[in-house]
Design a protein around this motif. Structure first.
Motif, PDB file in Angstrom:
ATOM      1  N   GLY A 275     -49.051   4.845  12.882  1.00  0.00           N
ATOM      2  CA  GLY A 275     -48.104   3.803  12.499  1.00  0.00           C
ATOM      3  C   GLY A 275     -48.473   2.412  12.945  1.00  0.00           C
ATOM      4  O   GLY A 275     -47.600   1.549  13.068  1.00  0.00           O
ATOM      5  N   GLY A 276     -49.742   2.172  13.208  1.00  0.00           N
ATOM      6  CA  GLY A 276     -50.142   0.820  13.591  1.00  0.00           C
ATOM      7  C   GLY A 276     -50.537   0.725  15.047  1.00  0.00           C
ATOM      8  O   GLY A 276     -51.167   1.621  15.596  1.00  0.00           O
ATOM      9  N   ARG A 277     -50.125  -0.355  15.691  1.00  0.00           N
ATOM     10  CA  ARG A 277     -50.535  -0.638  17.063  1.00  0.00           C
ATOM     11  C   ARG A 277     -50.051   0.450  18.025  1.00  0.00           C
ATOM     12  O   ARG A 277     -48.889   0.820  18.027  1.00  0.00           O
ATOM     13  N   SER A 278     -50.965   0.945  18.851  1.00  0.00           N
ATOM     14  CA  SER A 278     -50.620   1.975  19.820  1.00  0.00           C
ATOM     15  C   SER A 278     -49.684   1.403  20.886  1.00  0.00           C
ATOM     16  O   SER A 278     -50.009   0.432  21.564  1.00  0.00           O
ATOM     17  N   SER A 279     -48.507   2.004  21.008  1.00  0.00           N
ATOM     18  CA  SER A 279     -47.516   1.514  21.968  1.00  0.00           C
ATOM     19  C   SER A 279     -46.431   2.561  22.146  1.00  0.00           C
ATOM     20  O   SER A 279     -46.346   3.535  21.386  1.00  0.00           O
ATOM     21  N   VAL A 280     -45.576   2.350  23.127  1.00  0.00           N
ATOM     22  CA  VAL A 280     -44.426   3.225  23.336  1.00  0.00           C
ATOM     23  C   VAL A 280     -43.516   3.179  22.115  1.00  0.00           C
ATOM     24  O   VAL A 280     -43.026   4.210  21.642  1.00  0.00           O
ATOM     25  N   ALA A 281     -43.271   1.978  21.599  1.00  0.00           N
ATOM     26  CA  ALA A 281     -42.406   1.835  20.423  1.00  0.00           C
ATOM     27  C   ALA A 281     -42.980   2.567  19.220  1.00  0.00           C
ATOM     28  O   ALA A 281     -42.243   3.201  18.446  1.00  0.00           O
ATOM     29  N   THR A 282     -44.299   2.505  19.051  1.00  0.00           N
ATOM     30  CA  THR A 282     -44.946   3.216  17.947  1.00  0.00           C
ATOM     31  C   THR A 282     -44.790   4.720  18.107  1.00  0.00           C
ATOM     32  O   THR A 282     -44.541   5.436  17.134  1.00  0.00           O
ATOM     33  N   ALA A 283     -44.953   5.204  19.327  1.00  0.00           N
ATOM     34  CA  ALA A 283     -44.803   6.638  19.582  1.00  0.00           C
ATOM     35  C   ALA A 283     -43.395   7.105  19.233  1.00  0.00           C
ATOM     36  O   ALA A 283     -43.213   8.152  18.596  1.00  0.00           O
ATOM     37  N   TRP A 284     -42.391   6.334  19.660  1.00  0.00           N
ATOM     38  CA  TRP A 284     -41.001   6.705  19.328  1.00  0.00           C
ATOM     39  C   TRP A 284     -40.800   6.699  17.810  1.00  0.00           C
ATOM     40  O   TRP A 284     -40.227   7.643  17.248  1.00  0.00           O
ATOM     41  N   ALA A 285     -41.258   5.637  17.151  1.00  0.00           N
ATOM     42  CA  ALA A 285     -41.054   5.515  15.705  1.00  0.00           C
ATOM     43  C   ALA A 285     -41.764   6.632  14.949  1.00  0.00           C
ATOM     44  O   ALA A 285     -41.244   7.155  13.955  1.00  0.00           O
ATOM     45  N   SER A 286     -42.949   7.026  15.417  1.00  0.00           N
ATOM     46  CA  SER A 286     -43.689   8.109  14.771  1.00  0.00           C
ATOM     47  C   SER A 286     -42.923   9.422  14.861  1.00  0.00           C
ATOM     48  O   SER A 286     -42.756  10.129  13.864  1.00  0.00           O
ATOM     49  N   GLY A 287     -42.459   9.752  16.053  1.00  0.00           N
ATOM     50  CA  GLY A 287     -41.701  10.989  16.212  1.00  0.00           C
ATOM     51  C   GLY A 287     -40.402  10.980  15.440  1.00  0.00           C
ATOM     52  O   GLY A 287     -40.036  11.971  14.789  1.00  0.00           O
ATOM     53  N   ASP A 288     -39.698   9.858  15.479  1.00  0.00           N
ATOM     54  CA  ASP A 288     -38.425   9.739  14.759  1.00  0.00           C
ATOM     55  C   ASP A 288     -38.641   9.893  13.259  1.00  0.00           C
ATOM     56  O   ASP A 288     -37.893  10.609  12.577  1.00  0.00           O
ATOM     57  N   ALA A 289     -39.690   9.256  12.732  1.00  0.00           N
ATOM     58  CA  ALA A 289     -39.967   9.332  11.296  1.00  0.00           C
ATOM     59  C   ALA A 289     -40.349  10.748  10.877  1.00  0.00           C
ATOM     60  O   ALA A 289     -39.905  11.235   9.822  1.00  0.00           O
ATOM     61  N   LEU A 290     -41.147  11.427  11.694  1.00  0.00           N
ATOM     62  CA  LEU A 290     -41.534  12.794  11.353  1.00  0.00           C
ATOM     63  C   LEU A 290     -40.321  13.723  11.402  1.00  0.00           C
ATOM     64  O   LEU A 290     -40.153  14.585  10.524  1.00  0.00           O
ATOM     65  N   GLY A 291     -39.477  13.567  12.405  1.00  0.00           N
ATOM     66  CA  GLY A 291     -38.271  14.379  12.476  1.00  0.00           C
ATOM     67  C   GLY A 291     -37.384  14.205  11.257  1.00  0.00           C
ATOM     68  O   GLY A 291     -36.867  15.180  10.685  1.00  0.00           O
ATOM     69  N   ARG A 292     -37.214  12.973  10.816  1.00  0.00           N
ATOM     70  CA  ARG A 292     -36.397  12.698   9.636  1.00  0.00           C
ATOM     71  C   ARG A 292     -37.036  13.294   8.373  1.00  0.00           C
ATOM     72  O   ARG A 292     -36.334  13.800   7.487  1.00  0.00           O
ATOM     73  N   ALA A 293     -38.365  13.214   8.300  1.00  0.00           N
ATOM     74  CA  ALA A 293     -39.046  13.749   7.126  1.00  0.00           C
ATOM     75  C   ALA A 293     -38.895  15.265   7.045  1.00  0.00           C
ATOM     76  O   ALA A 293     -38.662  15.820   5.965  1.00  0.00           O
ATOM     77  N   ILE A 294     -39.030  15.938   8.172  1.00  0.00           N
ATOM     78  CA  ILE A 294     -38.879  17.404   8.194  1.00  0.00           C
ATOM     79  C   ILE A 294     -37.445  17.773   7.838  1.00  0.00           C
ATOM     80  O   ILE A 294     -37.203  18.702   7.049  1.00  0.00           O
ATOM     81  N   ALA A 295     -36.493  17.065   8.428  1.00  0.00           N
ATOM     82  CA  ALA A 295     -35.086  17.348   8.131  1.00  0.00           C
ATOM     83  C   ALA A 295     -34.765  17.119   6.658  1.00  0.00           C
ATOM     84  O   ALA A 295     -34.013  17.868   6.036  1.00  0.00           O
ATOM     85  N   GLY A 296     -35.364  16.073   6.099  1.00  0.00           N
ATOM     86  CA  GLY A 296     -35.086  15.730   4.706  1.00  0.00           C
ATOM     87  C   GLY A 296     -35.574  16.762   3.721  1.00  0.00           C
ATOM     88  O   GLY A 296     -34.933  17.004   2.686  1.00  0.00           O
ATOM     89  N   ARG A 297     -36.690  17.410   4.005  1.00  0.00           N
ATOM     90  CA  ARG A 297     -37.207  18.385   3.064  1.00  0.00           C
ATOM     91  C   ARG A 297     -36.534  19.751   3.203  1.00  0.00           C
ATOM     92  O   ARG A 297     -36.733  20.625   2.383  1.00  0.00           O
ATOM     93  N   ARG A 298     -35.719  19.919   4.256  1.00  0.00           N
ATOM     94  CA  ARG A 298     -34.997  21.165   4.436  1.00  0.00           C
ATOM     95  C   ARG A 298     -33.673  21.119   3.699  1.00  0.00           C
ATOM     96  O   ARG A 298     -32.997  22.128   3.597  1.00  0.00           O
TER      97      ARG A 298
END
Length: 327
Positions: A304-327
């Motif tokens: 998701g771009g620049r390596s950072s704590v904020a990026t790590a949170w956003a990556s996990g949050d986005a993946l969680g939402r994507a998995i939930a959405g396809r279920r």
């Protein structure tokens, strides 16, 4: 001692492997969407690379040095709640830039945040109410969602890509999407002194021209207790020389620190501690926020771009939402 995950697993749900901020953010998004999710980690506590260590009766941040909040990001609401709880606090927007030459300067940037009880405490707070299993070892993850013989609907690997690649089957299509080579190590060396002997306005410093250090943080300043503790992060090249025995890196750091900060030769640390981070940061990142192929997902600060704590949170949050959405 690590334990098996099978006895408490939910085969129809999602398994998140990795209890750093990315894995916990993913699990939080899944649970908020009503998805059954379990998090496992081989460590004794959540935190990942936001972890620290209790040294001389005080928590010292040895992983991430701070975090920032990108404007308009979903992470801002999480940080606001941490600030309201007294867990996180604005630290500084100004760092020094120091090097081996005589000139030093300062540089301004976004507000950096720190945590009074160490950055790990923020991950622990985010994990509150989640099903988290610690000291759980995971050996192999198959493309069909089978983890060490247990079937899951989806498996998330929330960790540095070299570690994720080791868990996947060699023929997994995800392997080709992972950049396992572009990861840099560091050794974090904590130094405790009898008293503070460096400028009060130091806060933290980016280091230029040193073969030993890249960043120095006044841990007492960022934690807010004024403890005379400095944490120095090594260059990747220096870390590679000492990965097998990180304690061997300690001897070079006090002298380098005295030279960089202009301290008297008599200023010696009363204690020290070295921590090895084999995969400290991604030297290059992916533009997409995560990787997801059928039943397996990968997230973290390299997505998701620049390596950072904020990026790590956003990556996990986005993946969680994507998995939930396809279920």
């Amino acid at each position: 001692m690590t334990s098996s995950i099978a006895h408490s697993a939910a085969p129809t749900g999602v398994l998140v492997v990795g209890a750093g901020i990315s894995g916990i953010a993913c699990a939080r998004a899944l649970r908020d969407a009503g998805v059954t999710v379990r998090v496992v980690d081989r460590a004794r506590r959540p935190g990942g690379r936001m972890s620290g260590r209790t040294l001389q009766g005080r928590v010292v941040d040895l992983g991430a040095s701070y975090f920032t909040v990108p404007a308009g990001s979903g992470f801002s609401g999480v940080v606001e709640r941490w600030v309201e709880k007294g867990l996180a606090r604005p630290w500084t927007d100004t760092f020094a830039v120091i090097g081996t030459g005589p000139d030093a300067r300062t540089t301004k940037g976004p507000m950096r945040y720190s945590a009074a009880h160490g950055l790990r405490s923020l991950v622990v707070d985010l994990a509150d109410g989640l099903d988290v299993g610690l000291e759980c070892d995971v050996a192999q993850v198959a493309d069909d969602g089978t983890v060490d013989g247990v079937q899951y609907d989806t498996v998330v690997l929330a960790m540095p890509e070299p570690q994720a690649a080791r868990m996947l089957a060699p023929a997994s299509p995800l392997i080709a999407r992972l950049d396992t080579a572009a990861w840099e190590p560091t050794i974090a060396v904590a130094l405790g002194f009898a008293e503070r002997a460096w400028p009060a306005e130091l806060h933290g410093a980016f280091v230029e021209g040193s073969s030993v250090l890249t960043f120095v943080a006044d841990d007492g300043d960022r934690r807010g207790d004024r403890a005379p503790v400095i944490v120095a992060h090594s260059t990747a090249a220096f870390a590679r020389e000492h990965l097998d025995a990180p304690e061997g890196a300690v001897s070079a750091v006090p002298g380098e620190l005295r030279a960089l900060l202009g301290l008297e030769p008599s200023i010696q640390p009363a204690w020290n501690h070295a921590h090895r981070w084999t995969f400290a940061r991604a030297a290059s990142t992916h533009p997409e926020p995560f990787a997801l192929h059928e039943r397996i997902g990968v997230c973290g600060d390299a997505w998701g771009g620049r390596s950072s704590v904020a990026t790590a949170w956003a990556s996990g949050d986005a993946l969680g939402r994507a998995i939930a959405g396809r279920r």
